[in-house]
Scaffold this motif. Structure first.
Motif, PDB file in Angstrom:
ATOM      1  N   GLU A 504      -1.433   7.650   4.153  1.00 64.64           N
ATOM      2  CA  GLU A 504      -2.252   6.452   4.355  1.00 64.64           C
ATOM      3  C   GLU A 504      -2.252   5.652   3.059  1.00 64.64           C
ATOM      4  OE1 GLU A 504      -6.956   5.496   4.806  1.00 64.64           O
ATOM      5  OE2 GLU A 504      -6.178   7.163   6.007  1.00 64.64           O
ATOM      6  N   ARG A 505      -1.761   4.430   3.136  1.00 65.63           N
ATOM      7  CA  ARG A 505      -1.689   3.554   1.955  1.00 65.63           C
ATOM      8  C   ARG A 505      -2.367   2.240   2.327  1.00 65.63           C
ATOM      9  NH1 ARG A 505       3.818   3.273  -1.321  1.00 65.63           N
ATOM     10  NH2 ARG A 505       2.904   5.238  -2.043  1.00 65.63           N
ATOM     11  N   GLY A 506      -3.554   2.015   1.781  1.00 64.85           N
ATOM     12  CA  GLY A 506      -4.313   0.836   2.152  1.00 64.85           C
ATOM     13  C   GLY A 506      -4.730   0.931   3.601  1.00 64.85           C
ATOM     14  N   THR A 507      -4.304  -0.072   4.387  1.00 66.42           N
ATOM     15  CA  THR A 507      -4.651  -0.094   5.813  1.00 66.42           C
ATOM     16  C   THR A 507      -3.521   0.436   6.695  1.00 66.42           C
ATOM     17  OG1 THR A 507      -3.847  -2.368   6.012  1.00 66.42           O
ATOM     18  CG2 THR A 507      -6.196  -2.053   5.473  1.00 66.42           C
ATOM     19  N   GLU A 508      -2.435   0.933   6.079  1.00 64.98           N
ATOM     20  CA  GLU A 508      -1.278   1.403   6.842  1.00 64.98           C
ATOM     21  C   GLU A 508      -1.195   2.923   6.840  1.00 64.98           C
ATOM     22  OE1 GLU A 508       2.473  -1.337   6.798  1.00 64.98           O
ATOM     23  OE2 GLU A 508       1.778  -1.120   4.720  1.00 64.98           O
ATOM     24  N   VAL A 509      -0.611   3.444   7.905  1.00 65.43           N
ATOM     25  CA  VAL A 509      -0.267   4.862   7.954  1.00 65.43           C
ATOM     26  C   VAL A 509       1.248   4.959   8.051  1.00 65.43           C
ATOM     27  CG1 VAL A 509      -0.454   7.007   9.246  1.00 65.43           C
ATOM     28  CG2 VAL A 509      -2.437   5.518   9.036  1.00 65.43           C
ATOM     29  N   LEU A 510       1.871   5.524   7.036  1.00 64.02           N
ATOM     30  CA  LEU A 510       3.330   5.597   6.947  1.00 64.02           C
ATOM     31  C   LEU A 510       3.800   6.973   7.380  1.00 64.02           C
ATOM     32  CD1 LEU A 510       3.623   3.969   3.397  1.00 64.02           C
ATOM     33  CD2 LEU A 510       3.672   2.810   5.624  1.00 64.02           C
ATOM     34  N   VAL A 511       4.865   7.006   8.184  1.00 58.13           N
ATOM     35  CA  VAL A 511       5.405   8.289   8.644  1.00 58.13           C
ATOM     36  C   VAL A 511       6.887   8.446   8.309  1.00 58.13           C
ATOM     37  CG1 VAL A 511       3.745   8.580  10.505  1.00 58.13           C
ATOM     38  CG2 VAL A 511       5.846   7.318  10.933  1.00 58.13           C
ATOM     39  N   GLU A 512       7.520   7.383   7.821  1.00 54.75           N
ATOM     40  CA  GLU A 512       8.925   7.459   7.430  1.00 54.75           C
ATOM     41  C   GLU A 512       9.047   7.036   5.979  1.00 54.75           C
ATOM     42  OE1 GLU A 512      11.936   6.108  10.304  1.00 54.75           O
ATOM     43  OE2 GLU A 512      10.258   5.540  11.600  1.00 54.75           O
ATOM     44  N   PHE A 513       9.793   7.807   5.197  1.00 57.58           N
ATOM     45  CA  PHE A 513       9.873   7.585   3.760  1.00 57.58           C
ATOM     46  C   PHE A 513      11.324   7.619   3.304  1.00 57.58           C
ATOM     47  CE2 PHE A 513       6.269  10.318   4.943  1.00 57.58           C
ATOM     48  CZ  PHE A 513       5.221   9.428   4.753  1.00 57.58           C
ATOM     49  N   ASP A 514      11.730   6.578   2.561  1.00 59.00           N
ATOM     50  CA  ASP A 514      13.086   6.606   2.022  1.00 59.00           C
ATOM     51  C   ASP A 514      13.118   7.467   0.772  1.00 59.00           C
ATOM     52  OD1 ASP A 514      12.052   5.070  -0.092  1.00 59.00           O
ATOM     53  OD2 ASP A 514      12.581   3.183   0.912  1.00 59.00           O
ATOM     54  N   GLN A 515      14.298   7.624   0.198  1.00 56.44           N
ATOM     55  CA  GLN A 515      14.470   8.526  -0.942  1.00 56.44           C
ATOM     56  C   GLN A 515      13.643   8.092  -2.147  1.00 56.44           C
ATOM     57  OE1 GLN A 515      16.096  11.417  -1.212  1.00 56.44           O
ATOM     58  NE2 GLN A 515      16.629  11.378   0.961  1.00 56.44           N
ATOM     59  N   GLY A 516      13.428   6.759  -2.302  1.00 52.49           N
ATOM     60  CA  GLY A 516      12.719   6.273  -3.479  1.00 52.49           C
ATOM     61  C   GLY A 516      11.213   6.238  -3.341  1.00 52.49           C
ATOM     62  N   PHE A 517      10.687   6.687  -2.192  1.00 55.21           N
ATOM     63  CA  PHE A 517       9.236   6.638  -1.971  1.00 55.21           C
ATOM     64  C   PHE A 517       8.534   7.602  -2.926  1.00 55.21           C
ATOM     65  CE2 PHE A 517       5.219   7.738  -0.078  1.00 55.21           C
ATOM     66  CZ  PHE A 517       4.766   6.547   0.484  1.00 55.21           C
ATOM     67  N   GLN A 518       7.425   7.131  -3.524  1.00 56.00           N
ATOM     68  CA  GLN A 518       6.621   7.965  -4.416  1.00 56.00           C
ATOM     69  C   GLN A 518       5.158   7.906  -4.003  1.00 56.00           C
ATOM     70  OE1 GLN A 518       7.361   6.701  -8.467  1.00 56.00           O
ATOM     71  NE2 GLN A 518       9.101   8.086  -8.676  1.00 56.00           N
ATOM     72  N   VAL A 519       4.503   9.028  -4.073  1.00 58.18           N
ATOM     73  CA  VAL A 519       3.080   9.110  -3.751  1.00 58.18           C
ATOM     74  C   VAL A 519       2.278   8.510  -4.890  1.00 58.18           C
ATOM     75  CG1 VAL A 519       1.139  10.663  -3.275  1.00 58.18           C
ATOM     76  CG2 VAL A 519       3.406  11.172  -2.334  1.00 58.18           C
ATOM     77  N   ARG A 520       1.332   7.634  -4.541  1.00 57.77           N
ATOM     78  CA  ARG A 520       0.476   7.012  -5.545  1.00 57.77           C
ATOM     79  C   ARG A 520      -0.876   7.716  -5.593  1.00 57.77           C
ATOM     80  NH1 ARG A 520       1.770   0.883  -3.821  1.00 57.77           N
ATOM     81  NH2 ARG A 520      -0.258   1.166  -2.758  1.00 57.77           N
ATOM     82  N   ALA A 521      -1.590   7.525  -6.681  1.00 62.52           N
ATOM     83  CA  ALA A 521      -2.863   8.222  -6.882  1.00 62.52           C
ATOM     84  C   ALA A 521      -3.906   7.811  -5.856  1.00 62.52           C
ATOM     85  CB  ALA A 521      -3.378   7.979  -8.290  1.00 62.52           C
TER      86      ALA A 521
END
Length: 554
Positions: A504-521
């Protein structure tokens, strides 16, 4: 041994008395036949001698020829009577009588009970507990009033005392020092056992397994520490497994919102997923779904890494966007979540299953061989015509609540063959038969012995809380040590048997992540697993529960 001793002695006395009566009846019939049919009268003692010689097959002497057909038929009949005595006398009358006298007598008094558990009456409900007591090294004694059952238990190596409380009031002498008492008879005998134990001054724990929940207060009033109804607990567990309304497939799934779902798929033998590893399938990269694990043989096996192999016949649990989950349907059959739940068997357990399902708002179709106002289809569950009338192929689940284990195993195989994709939940009495149910095709199986064993072990041995099934849970957590990493990085599955299914990032729920995706604090992670594996994840990655908020919109 008293009851069985009396039966064999009575049989032997009956035989001894019947022999002269048969000889007398045969002699009188012979006198009548010789006088009125052969017209060569015989006196009483000659006729009695003939009957005795015929019955014992020793021969007739000179009196061995008859001309009238009726007399000939009578002679043949009486000869057969004599032969039947030889066939039946020894196995039915003499052998049991003499076996009793040479057989080792079963103990009729309690041994030293200090540190031991006394179990009153053996049955499926205490079978699992006995194995658990043996495993932890706790001594136990079984008090059994059925002699054949007592001998079978002794032959299995159990310490047994034979006797009936109503015939031997002193049978519980020495019970005062026992560690605990368990009674597993019918409710009336349970009550007698409880009162007699308390009358002898037993101060400890008495646990009773009751047939009728309404008897619980009365049993507690006369001295039971706690009273349980395992068959009703079993019925509740089966109902929970059949209904998503009672027991959601994943606790907390509503936190994901509407864009993301968790689905179950049946992996048939012909499926391209069967017997492949996650590394070979690359489900995340190809289809955008995360495999959480699989149900197989009633056990949930978390996906632990690329080497995890998907078994044929298993139920695959996957998470992802609904559109991506739909792509998986081409390779595996999605389990039906809508439709009636068919319950086969309307005994004690079946009634509880139906009661709970209807209370939860589920539509049920009940099958039983006996007519009842609550039974929808009267018939044999082994017959396809009965399954057709019960609409089994369109059911969301089938619960086999049959009281006979052999019938339950065979019915499981029949229903699985008839409806390969339906969820199939079954009960048995004896815990060893659970494995046979899984071999026959059950998705979930439970025995009354497992339920009672876990309840009793929890109270007697202080074991962990009772759980009759594994549950999946979705946790909403702060990133912890995953900040700066990838949600699907190597090590999460392998170390904790959990999976990050969404971010969950802001108001979105993401379920697909590319190789460059990084988890934020400030991200929130949705992690799925069993309660045990989630605890391991929290410790391993220093994660904490995220603050609660309204589920994100689509």
């Amino acid at each position: 041994m008293i009851g069985h001793f009396k039966r064999s002695t009575k049989r032997l006395f009956a035989l001894i008395l019947s022999i002269p009566l048969v000889i007398l009846a045969g002699g009188l019939a012979y006198m009548f036949g010789m006088d009125y049919l052969e017209h060569t009268p015989r006196d009483f003692w000659t006729s009695i001698e003939w009957a005795a010689e015929t019955l014992t097959t020793t021969g007739y002497g000179s009196d061995s020829h008859w001309t009238h057909p009726g007399m000939t038929l009578f002679i043949i009949f009486f000869e057969l009577v004599g032969m039947s005595f030889y066939v039946l006398i020894f196995p039915v009358f003499f052998l049991p009588y003499f076996e009793e006298r040479f057989e080792a007598r079963l103990p009729g008094v309690l041994p030293e009970m200090a540190g031991r558990v006394l179990i009153h009456r053996y049955g499926p409900a205490v079978d699992s507990l006995i194995e658990e007591l043996r495993r932890v090294g706790t001594g136990f004694v079984i008090l059994e009033q059925d002699e054949r059952q007592a001998r079978r238990l002794r032959d299995r190596g159990y310490e047994v005392v034979f006797g009936a409380l109503d015939e031997q009031p002193g049978l519980l002498a020495g019970v005062e020092t026992a560690q605990a008492l368990i009674t597993n008879a019918d409710d009336h005998d349970d009550a007698t056992f409880i009162m007699m134990a308390r009358e002898r001054g037993y101060p400890g724990t008495i646990l009773a397994l009751a047939e009728e929940p309404l008897h619980r207060p009365a049993m507690e009033k006369i001295g039971a520490t706690a009273v349980f109804t395992p068959s009703h607990v079993l019925g509740a567990a089966l109902a929970a497994r059949a209904s998503w309304r009672i027991s959601p497939k994943v606790e907390g799934v509503q936190l994901l919102g509407e864009r993301v779902g968790i689905a179950d798929f049946r992996v048939q033998t012909t499926s391209p997923l069967a017997r492949k590893t996650l590394g070979e399938l690359r489900m995340r990269k190809r289809y955008g779904v995360t495999v959480i694990g699989q149900w197989n043989g009633g056990r949930f096996a978390p996906a632990e890494g690329p080497n995890t192999r998907i078994e044929a016949g298993a139920i695959l649990v996957a998470a992802g966007a609904h559109a991506n989950l739909a792509r998986v349907e081409r390779m595996a059959t999605p389990l039906r979540h809508h439709g009636p739940i068919v319950v086969a068997g309307y005994g004690t357990v079946g009634r509880k299953v139906v009661e709970m399902l209807r209370d939860a708002g589920e539509t049920t179709i009940v099958i039983d061989e006996r007519s009842d106002p609550a039974v929808d289809v009267v018939g044999n569950v082994l017959e396809h015509a009965t399954l057709d009338r019960a609409e089994v192929r369109t059911a969301s689940a089938v619960v086999l609540a049959l009281s006979n284990d052999s019938a339950g195993v065979f019915a499981t195989a029949v229903v699985r063959d008839y409806a390969p994709d339906v969820r199939l939940i079954a009960r048995v009495n004896l815990a060893p038969n659970v494995a046979r149910l899984y071999q026959a095709g059950a998705d979930f199986a439970l025995s009354v012995g497992q339920v009672a064993g876990q309840i009793l072990a929890h109270h007697l041995l202080g074991e962990d809380a009772v759980a009759v099934e594994q549950r999946l849970k979705l946790a909403r957590v702060a990133p912890g040590a995953l900040v700066g990493g990838h949600p699907w990085q190597v090590g999460i599955r392998e170390k904790t048997s959990t999976a990050v299914v969404a971010v969950e990032r802001g108001t979105e729920v993401l379920v697909e992540f590319d190789q460059g995706f990084q988890v934020r604090a400030d991200d929130v992670l949705f992690v799925c697993g069993t309660t045990t594996s989630l605890d391991k994840y929290m410790r391993e990655f220093g994660a904490t529960p995220a603050e609660r908020q309204t589920p994100p919109a689509a």
